[in-house]
Design an enzyme around this catalytic site. Structure first.
Site, PDB file in Angstrom:
ATOM      1  N   LYS A 164     -53.305   1.818 -18.409  1.00 34.96           N
ATOM      2  CA  LYS A 164     -53.025   3.130 -17.819  1.00 34.96           C
ATOM      3  C   LYS A 164     -53.736   3.235 -16.487  1.00 34.96           C
ATOM      4  O   LYS A 164     -54.788   2.622 -16.298  1.00 34.96           O
ATOM      5  CB  LYS A 164     -53.543   4.242 -18.744  1.00 34.96           C
ATOM      6  CG  LYS A 164     -52.888   5.574 -18.513  1.00 34.96           C
ATOM      7  CD  LYS A 164     -51.570   5.643 -19.246  1.00 34.96           C
ATOM      8  CE  LYS A 164     -50.908   6.982 -19.180  1.00 34.96           C
ATOM      9  NZ  LYS A 164     -49.883   7.111 -20.209  1.00 34.96           N
ATOM     10  N   GLY A 169     -44.922  23.256 -22.137  1.00 37.65           N
ATOM     11  CA  GLY A 169     -44.614  22.253 -21.105  1.00 37.65           C
ATOM     12  C   GLY A 169     -43.118  22.252 -20.877  1.00 37.65           C
ATOM     13  O   GLY A 169     -42.344  21.996 -21.810  1.00 37.65           O
ATOM     14  N   GLY A 200     -41.600  20.529 -18.235  1.00 30.76           N
ATOM     15  CA  GLY A 200     -41.322  19.515 -17.217  1.00 30.76           C
ATOM     16  C   GLY A 200     -40.316  18.533 -17.783  1.00 30.76           C
ATOM     17  O   GLY A 200     -39.439  18.894 -18.567  1.00 30.76           O
ATOM     18  N   ASN A 201     -40.493  17.272 -17.401  1.00 29.16           N
ATOM     19  CA  ASN A 201     -39.541  16.245 -17.781  1.00 29.16           C
ATOM     20  C   ASN A 201     -39.338  16.138 -19.299  1.00 29.16           C
ATOM     21  O   ASN A 201     -38.219  16.138 -19.792  1.00 29.16           O
ATOM     22  CB  ASN A 201     -39.997  14.909 -17.187  1.00 29.16           C
ATOM     23  CG  ASN A 201     -39.037  13.799 -17.497  1.00 29.16           C
ATOM     24  OD1 ASN A 201     -37.841  14.013 -17.536  1.00 29.16           O
ATOM     25  ND2 ASN A 201     -39.555  12.619 -17.740  1.00 29.16           N
ATOM     26  N   GLY A 260     -40.532  18.320 -21.875  1.00 28.18           N
ATOM     27  CA  GLY A 260     -40.271  19.584 -22.564  1.00 28.18           C
ATOM     28  C   GLY A 260     -38.867  20.133 -22.318  1.00 28.18           C
ATOM     29  O   GLY A 260     -38.195  20.582 -23.255  1.00 28.18           O
TER      30      GLY A 260
END
Ligand code: GLU
Length: 423
Positions: free
Chosen positions: A102, A214, A216-217, A219
């Site tokens: 990561k 959330g 965004g992408n 959610g």
């Protein structure tokens, strides 16, 4: 308590339950390599700023390190260590020939210009270029990073390598070797798991009230998929605030409104007008109240540490689906388990993203382009197999789905380590 300490607790718990070899547990409790970089960036106003960045390579026993890069003000090395370890475990649960890594940069990308963001990304790429590559470590999008940023990384890396190397990242734009369905994969994968859960328990989606943190992408795509199947979306919350509408929110309308007003909180009037149900009103809620509303499924698609020992007791959902990484702490896990709340854990529920990243790697190697149907079909197959394995382990070890997902991952890793003979 740092996020990585949470990860270690989870590994410890699962290791005990399955009686994992202590040495294997020890090795997996330490990332193999941690890189810290200082990234100088010339800002548009001529000033110089230094940003701190990281790349942690947790483990590569199963294959090249794999995992996203996050741009966020709250990034720190402990967080990146935790996220990298979860990537190792996630890939292992899904049976992918990939390890875990990561990256992250401490930055609020929303206040940078496009040019500043590009310069930051290219310099960061240069600094981590000695340790990444299509066969060694393959970054991808994560919080606040996207296909455009992946394209810059691939381009910069290719310049340094003096060879076109699109395979150094996944999550690229389609025209640059990306895969169809990669942008929606995290939600799609979680959707397949939840659908299995609902089917196996003979439940009806129409009886399911869904709340999503959330938008965004992950959610917003999950909202669309679920509403299409008849689930009722009653609450949505983004980083600015949230709203409730018990009659059911149309996610397309909410997305349209959010694009204009920047936050779902300001979309109450729009939702009321669109649905136009007599007496039905949109309720605004605070972030504390939001997670504690009554619902059937609570989908956590924002950041880590959302359900903690502080609020776990007040959670009223029957099922928690983790599309984010690490949204429930180990202490909260215990409280939720006692309350009978089913938590479908991140390393299974959000593994759709890395799974389609793997499909992108396969397509890049073979030069093929898979149609969306093929991507989703193969994603569903992999998600369902992993789900069944996790469920079997939860029965065998009489434990929660999180513990079972960790056990599943550790079994895969142990087999590989034993095959190799040494660490
Ligand atoms: N950032 C995603 C995750 O946390 C995807 C990583 C990838 O595709 O490599 O799983």
């Amino acid at each position: 308590m740092s996020l990585f300490e949470n990860t270690l607790k989870q590994i410890e718990k699962a290791s005990k339950l399955m009686n994992l070899d202590q040495e294997i547990k020890e090795v997996l409790s330490h990332p193999q390599r941690k890189i810290q970089v200082s990234v100088p960036v010339r800002m548009d106003n001529g000033s110089l700023r230094i940003f701190n960045g990281f790349r942690v390579q947790h483990n590569n026993y199963l294959g090249p390190y794999k995992g996203g890069i996050r741009y966020h003000e709250q990034v720190d090395i402990e967080e990146v260590k935790a996220l990298s370890a979860w990537m190792t475990l996630k890939c292992a649960v899904l049976g992918l020939p990939l390890g875990g890594g990561k990256g992250g940069i401490i930055v609020n990308p929303k206040i940078l210009s496009e040019n500043e963001l590009e310069r930051l990304t290219r310099k960061y790429t240069e600094l981590i270029s000695p340790v990444i590559g299509p066969e060694t470590d393959v970054p991808a999008p994560d919080v606040n990073t996207n296909p455009q940023i992946m394209e810059w990384i691939a381009d910069e890396y290719s310049k340094i390598a003096e060879k076109e190397t699109p395979g150094v990242v996944t999550g690229k734009p389609l025209k640059k070797g990306g895969s169809k369905g990669r942008d929606t994969a995290t939600a799609q994968g979680g959707y397949y798991i939840l659908s299995e859960f609902v089917r196996e328990n003979n439940l009806n989606p129409k009886d399911f009230k869904v709340v999503i943190q959330g938008f965004g992408n992950a959610g917003s795509v999950a909202a669309k998929l679920l509403v299409k199947d008849g689930y009722r979306l009653i609450g949505v919350f983004d980083s600015q605030g949230g709203l409730f509408y018990e009659q059911g929110i149309n996610p397309d309308e909410l997305l349209k409104c959010k694009a204009e007003k920047k936050t779902v909180k300001k979309c109450g009037v729009h939702i009321e007008k669109i649905h136009d149900i007599k007496g039905a009103v949109c309720r605004e809620v605070t972030s504390e109240e939001f997670l504690e509303q009554k619902c059937d499924v609570l989908i956590l698609a924002a950041l880590e540490n959302q359900i903690t020992s502080e609020n776990a007791e007040r959670i009223q959902a029957n099922v928690v689906l983790e599309l984010a990484n690490g949204p429930v702490t180990p202490e909260a896990d215990e409280i939720l388990a006692k309350k009978g709340v089913t938590v479908i854990p991140d390393i299974l529920a959000n593994a759709g993203g890395v799974t389609v990243s793997y499909f992108e790697m396969l397509q890049n190697k073979s030069g093929e382009y898979w149609p969306l149907e093929q991507v989703n079909e193969q994603l569903e197959q992999k998600m369902v197999v992993a789900w069944q394995e996790v469920k079997l382990n939860s029965e065998k070890y009489n434990c929660t789905l999180r513990e079972a997902a960790f056990i599943t991952a550790l079994i895969h890793l142990e087999i590989k380590i034993r095959e190799k003979g040494e660490f």
